[in-house]
Scaffold this active site. Structure first.
Site, PDB file in Angstrom:
ATOM      1  N   LYS A   1       0.843  -0.915  -0.172  1.00 31.60           N
ATOM      2  CA  LYS A   1      -0.281   0.570   0.103  1.00 31.60           C
ATOM      3  C   LYS A   1       1.185   0.961  -0.449  1.00 31.60           C
ATOM      4  O   LYS A   1       0.002   2.389  -0.902  1.00 31.60           O
ATOM      5  CB  LYS A   1      -0.937   0.194   1.283  1.00 31.60           C
ATOM      6  CG  LYS A   1      -2.155  -0.759   1.121  1.00 31.60           C
ATOM      7  CD  LYS A   1      -2.669  -0.189  -0.323  1.00 31.60           C
ATOM      8  CE  LYS A   1      -4.004  -1.478  -0.555  1.00 31.60           C
ATOM      9  NZ  LYS A   1      -5.291  -0.890  -1.664  1.00 31.60           N
TER      10      LYS A   1
HETATM   11  C1  LIG Z   1      -2.439  -7.256   4.074  1.00 34.28           C
HETATM   12  C2  LIG Z   1      -3.214  -6.586   1.906  1.00 34.28           C
HETATM   13  N1  LIG Z   1      -2.985  -7.415   1.189  1.00 34.28           N
HETATM   14  C3  LIG Z   1      -4.027  -7.416   0.808  1.00 34.28           C
HETATM   15  C4  LIG Z   1      -4.875  -5.801  -0.065  1.00 34.28           C
HETATM   16  C5  LIG Z   1      -5.634  -5.800  -1.308  1.00 34.28           C
HETATM   17  O1  LIG Z   1      -4.753  -4.925  -1.537  1.00 34.28           O
HETATM   18  P1  LIG Z   1      -5.631  -4.396  -2.990  1.00 34.28           P
HETATM   19  O2  LIG Z   1      -6.566  -3.503  -2.281  1.00 34.28           O
HETATM   20  O3  LIG Z   1      -4.896  -3.671  -4.056  1.00 34.28           O
HETATM   21  O4  LIG Z   1      -5.877  -5.033  -3.625  1.00 34.28           O
HETATM   22  C6  LIG Z   1      -4.350  -5.311   1.260  1.00 34.28           C
HETATM   23  C7  LIG Z   1      -5.216  -4.094   0.962  1.00 34.28           C
HETATM   24  O5  LIG Z   1      -4.948  -2.848   1.661  1.00 34.28           O
HETATM   25  C8  LIG Z   1      -3.442  -5.014   1.798  1.00 34.28           C
HETATM   26  O6  LIG Z   1      -3.748  -4.258   3.260  1.00 34.28           O
END
Ligand SMILES: Cc1ncc(COP(=O)(O)O)c(C=O)c1O
Length: 469
Positions: free
Chosen positions: A50
């Site tokens: 992020k």
């Molecule tokens: C630990 C974690 N995994 C996966 C994601 C998912 O990513 P995306 O929001 O780009 O789909 C996030 C998003 O906040 C995250 O914090």
């Protein structure tokens, strides 16, 4: 250690975002022909994927004038976007307010505060149209704060775009264009949508994009009931009138989904720590479990890349805590007999009282008064009529059936009331793999009501407290 050039020197922390390593899995892939690599997003300076979106959204807002010096960055997020924003805000001199659902891991909240962000806690399990909902509350705070700017990762095009401009090209270059399968979870969908867009084009359609989704998430067709892996998938509150998916999630970016249970996600994350020395979070467990499934069907020319969005350090008191896992029924404790050994043979399926049913309907559905008839039943948010297990977080209370009968006898009008009106507190829960002695000590004598038996985080039956011995 790799023998290569020394690492880069950055004149600003912001330049350290991105350009994360690709790390090959070697032990958990034993017997697989295809190569499986992990895109190590935990190596970003704020600790997660992020950081990319946070930096891109702030830079874009500065360019457009939506965020000006002295301004306040506001976001509603389960954690990592908040950390990224708090980090960039600290470096650039902005105030930062983050609205966080109350289920979020303690460590993530402490982390936000460490970067100087102000944290506002709000209930996590409320419908999207409730004013306390994370996004609704963040929106209100941004509107009411002079100089306030809502990052809004769910609709902000800078979120997927940064992955099209950085994550995708990095993976392409790191694999020398040999990547054949890209695997990622979908939270906002920013990572998968942007990265897929680049890889599709670079590979001329040769790269297959696989979404890794928690089993009950609605993205891949689940019933929307709560799950334990944080930050990926899409949970649906049962009272949500209109389900809204993030605007930045391009559903066309995903060729197919692998649906991964909490058990498989969490046990994969634990295996990665113990067998690969790779301490990653639950959503990385989901993605890598999916990558391993995909790789099992592939040949020696295939190259699978899975995203590990963050480190396991934020989840030490959850996914890496044996007691937490055991009490939820994910793990067996050492020290027999276990709860499942002594609790007898609970009837398969769990008799429940859906909160939308009337007292009369619940009583009419009770399977008689004979031995084995339930005395106390959980009141649940209904999901599917054919469900036999229930997410513990969907269970909102319990009712004693003889108490309901007594109420109806005293006042027949009660039969027409919703059963939820008469619900007492939910039953205590016990993990099927807890040691019976430890469970007895943990739960104490209690109030005589039965216990809810959990297997893999879901309630499967009620068992009498005396059943623990
Ligand atoms: C630990 C974690 N995994 C996966 C994601 C998912 O990513 P995306 O929001 O780009 O789909 C996030 C998003 O906040 C995250 O914090």
């Amino acid at each position: 250690m790799s023998s290569g050039p020394a690492g880069p020197v950055h004149e600003s922390l912001l330049d350290a975002v991105g350009a994360t390593p690709l790390i090959r899995l070697n032990r958990v892939t034993a017997g697989l022909a295809a190569a499986v690599y992990v895109k190590a997003e935990f190596a970003n300076p704020g600790g997660s994927v992020k950081d990319r979106a946070a930096l891109a959204m702030i830079q874009e807002a500065e360019r457009s004038g939506a965020l000006a010096p002295g301004g306040t960055v506001v976001e509603g997020t389960s954690g990592n976007t908040g950390v990224g924003l708090a980090m960039v805000a600290a470096r650039c001199g902005y105030r930062c307010v983050v609205v966080v659902p109350d289920r979020t891991a303690r460590e993530k909240i402490a982390l936000l505060r460490a970067y100087g962000a102000e944290v506002v806690l709000t209930p996590g399990l409320v419908p999207r149209d409730d004013p306390r909902h994370v996004i609704a509350l963040a929106q209100r705070i941004a509107e009411q704060t002079p100089g306030g700017w809502l990052a809004d990762q769910y609709t902000n095009p800078a979120n997927p775009r940064v992955h099209e401009l950085s994550t995708g090209p990095e993976i392409w270059a790191q694999t020398g264009g040999r990547i054949t399968h890209f695997v990622a979870g979908v939270g906002t969908g920013g990572t998968i949508s942007g990265t897929a867009r680049y890889l599709r084009e670079a590979g001329g359609g040769r790269v297959t994009v696989v979404g890794a989704d928690p089993e009950s998430s609605v993205y891949a067709g689940g019933d929307g009931s709560p799950y334990y892996v944080e930050a990926v998938g899409h949970y649906l509150h049962p009272e949500t009138t209109q389900d809204v998916w993030p605007q930045v999630y391009d559903t066309g970016a995903v060729d197919r989904f692998e649906r991964i249970s909490d058990r498989e996600s969490l046990l994969t994350a634990r295996r990665l720590a113990r067998e690969e020395g790779l301490l990653v979070g639950g959503s990385a467990g989901t993605a890598i479990a999916a990558a391993l499934r995909v790789a099992a069907t592939l040949g020696p020319d295939d190259v699978v890349v899975a995203v590990a969005p963050d480190s396991g350090r934020a989840y030490l008191s959850k996914y890496f805590d044996d007691d937490w896992l055991t009490q939820l029924g994910f793990l067996d404790a050492p020290g027999a007999p276990l709860v499942r050994d002594v609790a007898g043979n609970p009837a398969p399926g769990l008799f429940v009282a859906p909160s939308t049913h009337t007292v009369g309907a619940v009583l009419a559905a009770v399977p008689g008064d004979g031995p084995g008839a339930p005395g106390v039943v959980p009141v649940v948010h209904p999901r599917r009529t054919d469900a036999t297990t229930w997410a513990a977080a969907d269970i909102i209370g319990s009712v004693a059936l003889d108490e309901l009968r007594r109420l109806v006898t005293a006042d027949p009008a009660v039969a027409g009331e919703l059963v939820g009106r008469h619900a007492a507190a939910p039953l205590d829960t016990v993990g099927a793999g807890e040691s019976a002695a430890a469970a007895r000590a943990r739960l104490g004598p209690g109030d005589g009501r039965p216990l809810l038996l959990l297997v893999d985080g879901r309630a499967v039956a009620t068992v009498p407290r005396t059943g623990l011995g």
